[in-house]
Design a protein around this motif. Structure first.
Motif, PDB file in Angstrom:
ATOM      1  N   GLU A   1      33.479 -16.479 -39.776  1.00  0.00           N
ATOM      2  CA  GLU A   1      33.633 -15.661 -38.573  1.00  0.00           C
ATOM      3  C   GLU A   1      34.585 -14.499 -38.812  1.00  0.00           C
ATOM      4  OE1 GLU A   1      34.683 -16.259 -33.821  1.00  0.00           O
ATOM      5  OE2 GLU A   1      35.094 -17.859 -35.279  1.00  0.00           O
ATOM      6  N   THR A   2      35.709 -14.771 -39.473  1.00  0.00           N
ATOM      7  CA  THR A   2      36.674 -13.704 -39.754  1.00  0.00           C
ATOM      8  C   THR A   2      36.079 -12.645 -40.666  1.00  0.00           C
ATOM      9  OG1 THR A   2      38.471 -15.312 -39.544  1.00  0.00           O
ATOM     10  CG2 THR A   2      38.978 -13.213 -40.609  1.00  0.00           C
ATOM     11  N   THR A   3      35.360 -13.094 -41.688  1.00  0.00           N
ATOM     12  CA  THR A   3      34.740 -12.146 -42.613  1.00  0.00           C
ATOM     13  C   THR A   3      33.676 -11.310 -41.918  1.00  0.00           C
ATOM     14  OG1 THR A   3      35.105 -13.736 -44.407  1.00  0.00           O
ATOM     15  CG2 THR A   3      33.580 -11.925 -44.824  1.00  0.00           C
ATOM     16  N   THR A   4      32.909 -11.950 -41.034  1.00  0.00           N
ATOM     17  CA  THR A   4      31.863 -11.219 -40.311  1.00  0.00           C
ATOM     18  C   THR A   4      32.445 -10.120 -39.444  1.00  0.00           C
ATOM     19  OG1 THR A   4      30.489 -13.214 -40.269  1.00  0.00           O
ATOM     20  CG2 THR A   4      29.937 -11.455 -38.718  1.00  0.00           C
ATOM     21  N   HIS A   5      33.524 -10.436 -38.736  1.00  0.00           N
ATOM     22  CA  HIS A   5      34.129  -9.426 -37.867  1.00  0.00           C
ATOM     23  C   HIS A   5      34.828  -8.336 -38.678  1.00  0.00           C
ATOM     24  CE1 HIS A   5      33.187 -11.277 -34.054  1.00  0.00           C
ATOM     25  NE2 HIS A   5      33.616 -12.442 -34.503  1.00  0.00           N
ATOM     26  N   LYS A   6      35.332  -8.666 -39.849  1.00  0.00           N
ATOM     27  CA  LYS A   6      35.895  -7.628 -40.717  1.00  0.00           C
ATOM     28  C   LYS A   6      34.807  -6.667 -41.171  1.00  0.00           C
ATOM     29  CE  LYS A   6      39.969  -9.952 -42.623  1.00  0.00           C
ATOM     30  NZ  LYS A   6      40.615 -10.465 -43.860  1.00  0.00           N
ATOM     31  N   VAL A   7      33.657  -7.229 -41.538  1.00  0.00           N
ATOM     32  CA  VAL A   7      32.540  -6.378 -41.956  1.00  0.00           C
ATOM     33  C   VAL A   7      32.080  -5.496 -40.802  1.00  0.00           C
ATOM     34  CG1 VAL A   7      30.143  -6.403 -42.738  1.00  0.00           C
ATOM     35  CG2 VAL A   7      31.794  -7.962 -43.765  1.00  0.00           C
ATOM     36  N   GLU A   8      32.020  -6.056 -39.578  1.00  0.00           N
ATOM     37  CA  GLU A   8      31.638  -5.259 -38.415  1.00  0.00           C
ATOM     38  C   GLU A   8      32.627  -4.116 -38.182  1.00  0.00           C
ATOM     39  OE1 GLU A   8      31.350  -7.895 -35.135  1.00  0.00           O
ATOM     40  OE2 GLU A   8      29.410  -8.733 -35.737  1.00  0.00           O
ATOM     41  N   THR A   9      33.917  -4.399 -38.360  1.00  0.00           N
ATOM     42  CA  THR A   9      34.923  -3.351 -38.182  1.00  0.00           C
ATOM     43  C   THR A   9      34.768  -2.253 -39.221  1.00  0.00           C
ATOM     44  OG1 THR A   9      36.461  -4.996 -37.291  1.00  0.00           O
ATOM     45  CG2 THR A   9      37.388  -2.891 -38.004  1.00  0.00           C
ATOM     46  N   TYR A  10      34.533  -2.640 -40.480  1.00  0.00           N
ATOM     47  CA  TYR A  10      34.354  -1.644 -41.538  1.00  0.00           C
ATOM     48  C   TYR A  10      33.103  -0.802 -41.301  1.00  0.00           C
ATOM     49  CZ  TYR A  10      37.926  -4.285 -44.086  1.00  0.00           C
ATOM     50  OH  TYR A  10      39.086  -4.899 -44.458  1.00  0.00           O
ATOM     51  N   VAL A  11      32.032  -1.445 -40.848  1.00  0.00           N
ATOM     52  CA  VAL A  11      30.802  -0.696 -40.556  1.00  0.00           C
ATOM     53  C   VAL A  11      31.026   0.271 -39.401  1.00  0.00           C
ATOM     54  CG1 VAL A  11      28.426  -0.922 -39.727  1.00  0.00           C
ATOM     55  CG2 VAL A  11      29.280  -2.472 -41.489  1.00  0.00           C
ATOM     56  N   PHE A  12      31.784  -0.177 -38.386  1.00  0.00           N
ATOM     57  CA  PHE A  12      32.082   0.695 -37.254  1.00  0.00           C
ATOM     58  C   PHE A  12      32.849   1.935 -37.709  1.00  0.00           C
ATOM     59  CE2 PHE A  12      35.204   1.967 -34.040  1.00  0.00           C
ATOM     60  CZ  PHE A  12      34.354   2.359 -33.023  1.00  0.00           C
ATOM     61  N   HIS A  13      33.881   1.747 -38.544  1.00  0.00           N
ATOM     62  CA  HIS A  13      34.650   2.891 -39.040  1.00  0.00           C
ATOM     63  C   HIS A  13      33.787   3.782 -39.936  1.00  0.00           C
ATOM     64  CE1 HIS A  13      38.585   1.934 -37.416  1.00  0.00           C
ATOM     65  NE2 HIS A  13      38.438   0.681 -37.808  1.00  0.00           N
ATOM     66  N   MET A  14      32.876   3.177 -40.680  1.00  0.00           N
ATOM     67  CA  MET A  14      31.996   3.974 -41.530  1.00  0.00           C
ATOM     68  C   MET A  14      31.124   4.895 -40.683  1.00  0.00           C
ATOM     69  SD  MET A  14      29.093   2.659 -44.211  1.00  0.00           S
ATOM     70  CE  MET A  14      28.083   2.041 -42.864  1.00  0.00           C
ATOM     71  N   PHE A  15      30.548   4.354 -39.601  1.00  0.00           N
ATOM     72  CA  PHE A  15      29.728   5.187 -38.726  1.00  0.00           C
ATOM     73  C   PHE A  15      30.575   6.219 -37.986  1.00  0.00           C
ATOM     74  CE2 PHE A  15      26.478   1.880 -39.192  1.00  0.00           C
ATOM     75  CZ  PHE A  15      25.345   2.669 -39.305  1.00  0.00           C
ATOM     76  N   ARG A  16      31.830   5.886 -37.694  1.00  0.00           N
ATOM     77  CA  ARG A  16      32.709   6.842 -37.020  1.00  0.00           C
ATOM     78  C   ARG A  16      32.994   8.044 -37.919  1.00  0.00           C
ATOM     79  NH1 ARG A  16      38.374   7.268 -35.995  1.00  0.00           N
ATOM     80  NH2 ARG A  16      38.792   5.482 -37.337  1.00  0.00           N
ATOM     81  N   HIS A  17      33.309   7.780 -39.186  1.00  0.00           N
ATOM     82  CA  HIS A  17      33.543   8.885 -40.121  1.00  0.00           C
ATOM     83  C   HIS A  17      32.242   9.630 -40.442  1.00  0.00           C
ATOM     84  CE1 HIS A  17      37.744   7.947 -40.765  1.00  0.00           C
ATOM     85  NE2 HIS A  17      37.442   6.682 -41.009  1.00  0.00           N
ATOM     86  N   TYR A  18      31.139   8.897 -40.437  1.00  0.00           N
ATOM     87  CA  TYR A  18      29.849   9.565 -40.646  1.00  0.00           C
ATOM     88  C   TYR A  18      29.543  10.527 -39.499  1.00  0.00           C
ATOM     89  CZ  TYR A  18      24.792  10.189 -40.651  1.00  0.00           C
ATOM     90  OH  TYR A  18      23.534  10.732 -40.597  1.00  0.00           O
ATOM     91  N   GLY A  19      29.896  10.129 -38.273  1.00  0.00           N
ATOM     92  CA  GLY A  19      29.696  11.022 -37.137  1.00  0.00           C
ATOM     93  C   GLY A  19      30.518  12.292 -37.257  1.00  0.00           C
TER      94      GLY A  19
END
Length: 248
Positions: free
Chosen positions: A171-189
């Motif tokens: 669960e912790t790893t999954t939410h870390k991956v979700e956070t990293y993906v969110f920041h990736m899309f934020r910088h992509y925007g």
């Protein structure tokens, strides 16, 4: 006389219920289109008229990370000043951050729960409009489910110990991956904003070069025609005799 007392009492109750209803809307003077709820990412563009002002409100809980990215895409009219004045106010109407530039990023941790106000002012251009690309939202740096109490967290820890902490790690790893993906899309925007700015700049330069090329071509043709008329006026045509030639 006594029969008027119950009527007066009922009228007073109806008047109190009509004027004493608790207010559920946080901003009654703002439409629903200008209010944004939830921990989502919003990405869109707005057009600010000359000396125009546009404000938006976004709800954030205490402890959440609030971010705002903006970039001026194009400017039209007289002046062509690309500077944009951006202010962010807290729910208690205190000035939290201000930026006066063509692009910028604002990121902070919400100290109180409520609606945070974002205002974009185009007062630098008195006779020109501009298009601004926006991207803002809220997120958590570390995963934390606000719906779970401390007792549930303790029970979860006991169960996770019995299961060798496998579910907790997943669960912790999954939410870390979700956070990293969110920041990736934020910088992509934000990089997509830069790409759109470059596109509008190239389009503006292309129009500028095309119009100036047409104007210079017309100027060259006109000046050549005027020079030809001037040279022709220097020669005197004598039609008296056939043997005489035109002379200057």
């Amino acid at each position: 006389m006594l029969c008027w007392i119950p009527c007066f009492f009922l009228g007073f109750l109806f008047w109190g219920s009509a004027h004493g209803v608790p207010q559920t809307n946080a901003r009654p003077d703002v439409t629903d289109q200008e209010l944004f709820w939830g921990s989502d990412q919003y990405d869109f563009a707005i057009v600010l008229p000359a000396a125009g002002l546009e404000c938006f409100w976004h709800f954030a809980h205490r402890g959440e990370r609030f971010y705002l990215n903006f970039m001026v895409q194009w400017v039209m009219g007289v002046g062509h000043d690309r500077h944009l004045s951006v202010t962010v106010n807290t729910p208690s109407d205190l000035l939290l951050s201000t930026v006066d530039d063509a692009k910028g990023q604002i990121n902070f941790e919400a100290a109180e729960s409520g609606f945070y106000q974002m205002c974009f002012s185009n007062f630098h251009n008195r006779f020109g409009s501009m298009q601004v690309s926006l991207s803002f939202g809220v997120y958590y740096d570390t995963y934390q489910d606000p719906s779970k109490s401390e007792e549930e967290e303790k029970k979860k820890e006991e169960i996770s110990k019995e299961l060798n902490n496998t579910l907790s790690v997943i669960e912790t790893t999954t939410h870390k991956v979700e956070t990293y993906v969110f920041h990736m899309f934020r910088h992509y925007g934000f990089s997509r904003m830069r790409k759109s700015v470059d596109y509008f700049l190239l389009q503006s330069n292309s129009k500028y070069i095309t119009w100036w090329s047409m104007a210079l071509s017309l100027l060259i043709v006109t000046s050549g025609y005027l020079q030809l008329l001037f040279l022709k006026s220097l020669f005197v045509n004598n039609t008296g005799t056939e043997g005489e030639k035109p002379r200057c």
